[in-house]
Design an enzyme around this catalytic site. Structure first.
Site, PDB file in Angstrom:
ATOM      1  N   ARG A   1      -8.853  -0.247   4.326  1.00  0.00           N
ATOM      2  CA  ARG A   1      -7.975   0.784   3.757  1.00  0.00           C
ATOM      3  C   ARG A   1      -6.652   0.174   3.316  1.00  0.00           C
ATOM      4  O   ARG A   1      -6.038   0.646   2.367  1.00  0.00           O
ATOM      5  CB  ARG A   1      -7.679   1.863   4.809  1.00  0.00           C
ATOM      6  CG  ARG A   1      -8.860   2.735   5.132  1.00  0.00           C
ATOM      7  CD  ARG A   1      -8.427   3.848   6.038  1.00  0.00           C
ATOM      8  NE  ARG A   1      -7.199   4.441   5.512  1.00  0.00           N
ATOM      9  CZ  ARG A   1      -6.449   5.309   6.154  1.00  0.00           C
ATOM     10  NH1 ARG A   1      -6.796   5.710   7.353  1.00  0.00           N
ATOM     11  NH2 ARG A   1      -5.347   5.785   5.613  1.00  0.00           N
TER      12      ARG A   1
ATOM     13  N   ARG B   1       0.165  14.777  13.569  1.00  0.00           N
ATOM     14  CA  ARG B   1       1.021  14.362  12.451  1.00  0.00           C
ATOM     15  C   ARG B   1       1.336  15.583  11.583  1.00  0.00           C
ATOM     16  O   ARG B   1       0.709  15.813  10.553  1.00  0.00           O
ATOM     17  CB  ARG B   1       0.330  13.271  11.630  1.00  0.00           C
ATOM     18  CG  ARG B   1       0.241  11.962  12.397  1.00  0.00           C
ATOM     19  CD  ARG B   1      -0.431  10.890  11.610  1.00  0.00           C
ATOM     20  NE  ARG B   1       0.381  10.369  10.519  1.00  0.00           N
ATOM     21  CZ  ARG B   1      -0.058   9.429   9.667  1.00  0.00           C
ATOM     22  NH1 ARG B   1      -1.265   8.946   9.780  1.00  0.00           N
ATOM     23  NH2 ARG B   1       0.728   8.986   8.700  1.00  0.00           N
TER      24      ARG B   1
ATOM     25  N   ASP C   1       4.139   0.425  12.175  1.00  0.00           N
ATOM     26  CA  ASP C   1       2.935  -0.176  11.578  1.00  0.00           C
ATOM     27  C   ASP C   1       2.748  -1.649  11.967  1.00  0.00           C
ATOM     28  O   ASP C   1       1.754  -2.267  11.574  1.00  0.00           O
ATOM     29  CB  ASP C   1       2.961  -0.029  10.048  1.00  0.00           C
ATOM     30  CG  ASP C   1       2.823   1.423   9.621  1.00  0.00           C
ATOM     31  OD1 ASP C   1       2.361   2.230  10.438  1.00  0.00           O
ATOM     32  OD2 ASP C   1       3.189   1.748   8.477  1.00  0.00           O
TER      33      ASP C   1
ATOM     34  N   LYS D   1       0.841  -1.214   0.000  1.00  0.00           N
ATOM     35  CA  LYS D   1       0.000   0.000   0.000  1.00  0.00           C
ATOM     36  C   LYS D   1       0.868   1.252   0.000  1.00  0.00           C
ATOM     37  O   LYS D   1       0.658   2.161  -0.797  1.00  0.00           O
ATOM     38  CB  LYS D   1      -0.899   0.010   1.252  1.00  0.00           C
ATOM     39  CG  LYS D   1      -1.523   1.363   1.522  1.00  0.00           C
ATOM     40  CD  LYS D   1      -2.415   1.373   2.740  1.00  0.00           C
ATOM     41  CE  LYS D   1      -1.717   1.603   4.059  1.00  0.00           C
ATOM     42  NZ  LYS D   1      -1.432   3.014   4.386  1.00  0.00           N
ATOM     43  N   ASN D   2       1.853   1.282   0.908  1.00  0.00           N
ATOM     44  CA  ASN D   2       2.596   2.531   1.085  1.00  0.00           C
ATOM     45  C   ASN D   2       3.604   2.797  -0.036  1.00  0.00           C
ATOM     46  O   ASN D   2       4.143   3.899  -0.128  1.00  0.00           O
ATOM     47  CB  ASN D   2       3.261   2.563   2.460  1.00  0.00           C
ATOM     48  CG  ASN D   2       2.222   2.734   3.557  1.00  0.00           C
ATOM     49  OD1 ASN D   2       1.066   3.042   3.275  1.00  0.00           O
ATOM     50  ND2 ASN D   2       2.626   2.531   4.802  1.00  0.00           N
TER      51      ASN D   2
ATOM     52  N   CYS E   1      -4.715  12.824  13.664  1.00  0.00           N
ATOM     53  CA  CYS E   1      -5.458  11.586  13.470  1.00  0.00           C
ATOM     54  C   CYS E   1      -5.298  10.754  14.730  1.00  0.00           C
ATOM     55  O   CYS E   1      -4.675  11.183  15.698  1.00  0.00           O
ATOM     56  CB  CYS E   1      -4.986  10.834  12.233  1.00  0.00           C
ATOM     57  SG  CYS E   1      -3.412  10.042  12.435  1.00  0.00           S
TER      58      CYS E   1
HETATM   59  N1  EPU Z   1       6.792  14.262  11.168  1.00  0.00           N
HETATM   60  C1  EPU Z   1       7.088  15.562  11.459  1.00  0.00           C
HETATM   61  N2  EPU Z   1       7.023  16.498  10.460  1.00  0.00           N
HETATM   62  C2  EPU Z   1       6.689  16.154   9.186  1.00  0.00           C
HETATM   63  C3  EPU Z   1       6.401  14.818   8.887  1.00  0.00           C
HETATM   64  C4  EPU Z   1       6.463  13.884   9.907  1.00  0.00           C
HETATM   65  O1  EPU Z   1       7.397  15.904  12.596  1.00  0.00           O
HETATM   66  O2  EPU Z   1       6.653  17.054   8.322  1.00  0.00           O
HETATM   67  C5  EPU Z   1       6.848  13.245  12.232  1.00  0.00           C
HETATM   68  C6  EPU Z   1       5.519  12.537  12.440  1.00  0.00           C
HETATM   69  O3  EPU Z   1       4.670  13.246  13.310  1.00  0.00           O
HETATM   70  C7  EPU Z   1       5.942  11.201  12.990  1.00  0.00           C
HETATM   71  C8  EPU Z   1       7.250  10.938  12.261  1.00  0.00           C
HETATM   72  O4  EPU Z   1       7.703  12.206  11.805  1.00  0.00           O
HETATM   73  O5  EPU Z   1       6.210  11.285  14.354  1.00  0.00           O
HETATM   74  C9  EPU Z   1       7.156   9.994  11.107  1.00  0.00           C
HETATM   75  O6  EPU Z   1       6.095  10.358  10.223  1.00  0.00           O
HETATM   76  P1  EPU Z   1       6.199  10.135   8.656  1.00  0.00           P
HETATM   77  O7  EPU Z   1       6.140  11.468   7.970  1.00  0.00           O
HETATM   78  O8  EPU Z   1       7.375   9.280   8.358  1.00  0.00           O
HETATM   79  O9  EPU Z   1       4.867   9.364   8.334  1.00  0.00           O
HETATM   80  P2  EPU Z   1       4.123   9.370   6.944  1.00  0.00           P
HETATM   81  O10 EPU Z   1       5.103   9.485   5.862  1.00  0.00           O
HETATM   82  O11 EPU Z   1       3.001  10.372   6.986  1.00  0.00           O
HETATM   83  C10 EPU Z   1       4.184   6.811   6.478  1.00  0.00           C
HETATM   84  C11 EPU Z   1       3.195   5.699   6.334  1.00  0.00           C
HETATM   85  C12 EPU Z   1       2.587   5.377   7.692  1.00  0.00           C
HETATM   86  C13 EPU Z   1       3.717   4.998   8.649  1.00  0.00           C
HETATM   87  C14 EPU Z   1       4.746   6.133   8.716  1.00  0.00           C
HETATM   88  C15 EPU Z   1       5.944   5.802   9.568  1.00  0.00           C
HETATM   89  C16 EPU Z   1       2.345   6.015   4.099  1.00  0.00           C
HETATM   90  C17 EPU Z   1       1.202   6.320   3.219  1.00  0.00           C
HETATM   91  N3  EPU Z   1       2.142   6.088   5.404  1.00  0.00           N
HETATM   92  O12 EPU Z   1       3.446   7.939   6.953  1.00  0.00           O
HETATM   93  O13 EPU Z   1       1.740   4.257   7.481  1.00  0.00           O
HETATM   94  O14 EPU Z   1       3.201   4.750   9.931  1.00  0.00           O
HETATM   95  O15 EPU Z   1       5.210   6.439   7.387  1.00  0.00           O
HETATM   96  O16 EPU Z   1       6.589   4.669   9.067  1.00  0.00           O
HETATM   97  O17 EPU Z   1       3.416   5.685   3.617  1.00  0.00           O
HETATM   98  C18 EPU Z   1      -0.052   2.797   7.883  1.00  0.00           C
HETATM   99  O18 EPU Z   1       0.213   2.244   6.792  1.00  0.00           O
HETATM  100  O19 EPU Z   1      -0.862   2.299   8.712  1.00  0.00           O
HETATM  101  C19 EPU Z   1       0.590   4.072   8.200  1.00  0.00           C
HETATM  102  C20 EPU Z   1       0.116   4.911   9.120  1.00  0.00           C
END
Ligand code: EPU
Length: 428
Positions: free
Chosen positions: A403, A122, A311, A22-23, A117
């Site tokens: 999802r 986030r 995850d 998915k990701n 969320c």
């Molecule tokens: N963060 C910041 N600033 C930012 C972005 C992130 O402080 O601008 C923080 C977040 O709050 C968090 C950490 O950095 O504490 C990591 O967040 P990240 O940005 O890496 O998460 P994401 O890219 O939004 C993806 C996956 C998530 C998974 C996370 C961490 C996708 C679509 N989603 O989210 O997947 O938990 O990386 O590995 O790729 C899931 O599949 O259930 C899911 C939530």
């Protein structure tokens, strides 16, 4: 709205096959906005999240069609709209991954600001700072990110992607998208090393981008004039693979997960081995073996890749309920991601939540109960607990599960589970 009715207490046995990630699929689909020509993706899982992104892309002028059940062809109108509305972004935060492509290819983007969320706050500050470093003007207007590229287009820069909790997966991908067709050289420091980032980067290179360092913390991108179409196969979903393996392990059964990449699941395999569950590993499969005495509890800290993935934290917590001893489970990525604990407690688990940490005591005999799924991975944890519980569990709000897991109930039933999907009579 559907619910699952699960009769617990059956040992799972057999082989199952993992779906496409998915990701990785979500940003690969979004890459169509950046490319001139046709993007061909094979093995895109049929999920609510991929459907949501396709709906968003259609609204942004991307024509797509299926050339097989899981094969897609996408082509973007370069002059299409530039607005990702809140109605879609609020359903799926990952919608934010259209920001980089829209800004770089169409010169502007309006993307509704994703809210908090159930995993906790986030922020997306690192995405926005990255775009600013490339020369974009970024402001927030009435809950919408408004980003504009300068007259001559984005230009390469040095971008650091580290925040308080380390790096960001989608932030890395967003800046990478934009840097591919920015003028000059971009260096991304503290980049995410997740296999999904590597898959997207390799695909962009196949489209003509010049990215070096994929899989490491520093990415160097030499901007090119434009990208052409290409084809790729979506890599297997490492989180689904881990979930299926844990479904086997929590049931005390023998489950072989095929079509996965064991090297991407190192921390999970090591922890299972330390717990005493025997796991056999092949080049593209792993298999858990039945255990007789309860496995030994193992604590962990979730971390960005190559650490233990957040995850899989909820699923590990469910498994820990069956282990002897105390498992301390710390969240290093989303300190508030423990909503599933309260539902597991309703099934008889002994879990205490402290600051950023859960203390799970076992082994307990889990009991079937009515429980409520709060997010995608929490739902998976409740399904796993239900497989091991005595009696019947009803998991409500399985739309969260849909999802990110493709036909999970069918995969589990083929292994001997008894999971029935039915409309939830109590749904609002
Ligand atoms: N963060 C910041 N600033 C930012 C972005 C992130 O402080 O601008 C923080 C977040 O709050 C968090 C950490 O950095 O504490 C990591 O967040 P990240 O940005 O890496 O998460 P994401 O890219 O939004 C993806 C996956 C998530 C998974 C996370 C961490 C996708 C679509 N989603 O989210 O997947 O938990 O990386 O590995 O790729 C899931 O599949 O259930 C899911 C939530």
């Amino acid at each position: 709205m559907d619910c699952f009715r699960i009769e617990g207490g059956r040992r799972l046995e057999g082989r199952t096959r993992v779906s496409g990630s998915k990701n990785a699929s979500l940003p690969l689909l979004a890459a169509a906005l950046l490319v001139d020509g046709t993007v061909r993706l094979r093995g895109v899982p049929r999920l609510r999240d991929t459907d949501t992104l396709l709906e968003l892309l259609a609204g942004l002028g991307v024509r797509w069609r299926r050339s097989g059940a899981r094969d897609l062809r996408l082509e973007a109108d370069p002059g299409g709209p530039t607005e990702a509305p809140y109605a879609v972004v609020r359903r799926m935060r990952a919608s934010v991954c259209v920001l980089g492509p829209l800004l770089a290819r169409r010169g502007r983007a309006r993307v509704a600001l994703p809210g908090g969320c159930v995993l906790g706050p986030r922020p997306i500050d690192l995405h926005l700072r990255g775009m600013e470093a490339l020369g974009a003007e970024v402001r927030i207007e009435h809950g919408t990110i408004v980003a504009e590229a300068p007259a001559g287009g984005l230009r390469g820069a040095r971008v650091r992607l580290a925040g308080e909790r380390g790096t960001t997966v989608l932030g890395t991908i967003n800046v990478l998208f934009a840097a591919c067709i920015a003028r000059g050289r971009t260096v991304l420091e503290a980049a995410a090393q997740e296999p999904e980032v590597v898959a997207v980067g390799e695909f962009l290179n196949a489209c003509g981008a010049r990215i070096e360092g994929l899989g490491g913390p520093t990415l160097e991108v030499e901007g090119v004039e434009g990208l052409g179409g290409a084809e790729t196969v979506v890599p297997p979903d490492r989180i689904e693979a881990g979930t299926l393996l844990l479904a086997g392990a929590i049931s005390g059964g023998r489950v072989r997960v095929e079509g996965c990449r064991p090297a991407e699941c190192g921390p999970l395999l090591s922890l299972l081995a330390a717990s005493g569950v025997e796991v056999a590993v092949g080049p593209d499969w792993f298999e858990c073996r039945p255990w007789r005495r309860p496995p030994r509890a193992q604590g962990l800290v979730t971390r960005p890749y190559p650490g233990f993935p957040t995850d899989l934290q909820a699923q590990w917590m469910a498994f820990s309920c069956r282990c002897a001893g105390v498992a301390r489970i710390r969240e290093g990525v989303y300190p508030e991601r423990f909503v599933h604990a309260a539902e597991l407690v309703r099934m008889g688990a002994r879990i205490q939540i402290g600051e950023g940490e859960a203390r799970v005591e076992g082994p307990v005999r889990l009991q079937g109960a009515e429980v409520l799924a709060s997010d995608l991975r929490a739902s998976a944890a409740l399904v796993l607990a239900a497989l091991a519980a005595e009696g019947t569990t009803v998991v409500r709000r399985v739309y969260h599960l849909d999802r990110g897991y493709e036909r999970l109930e069918e995969k589990l039933n083929a292994l001997g589970a008894a999971v029935t999907r039915r409309p939830d009579p109590d749904a609002p």
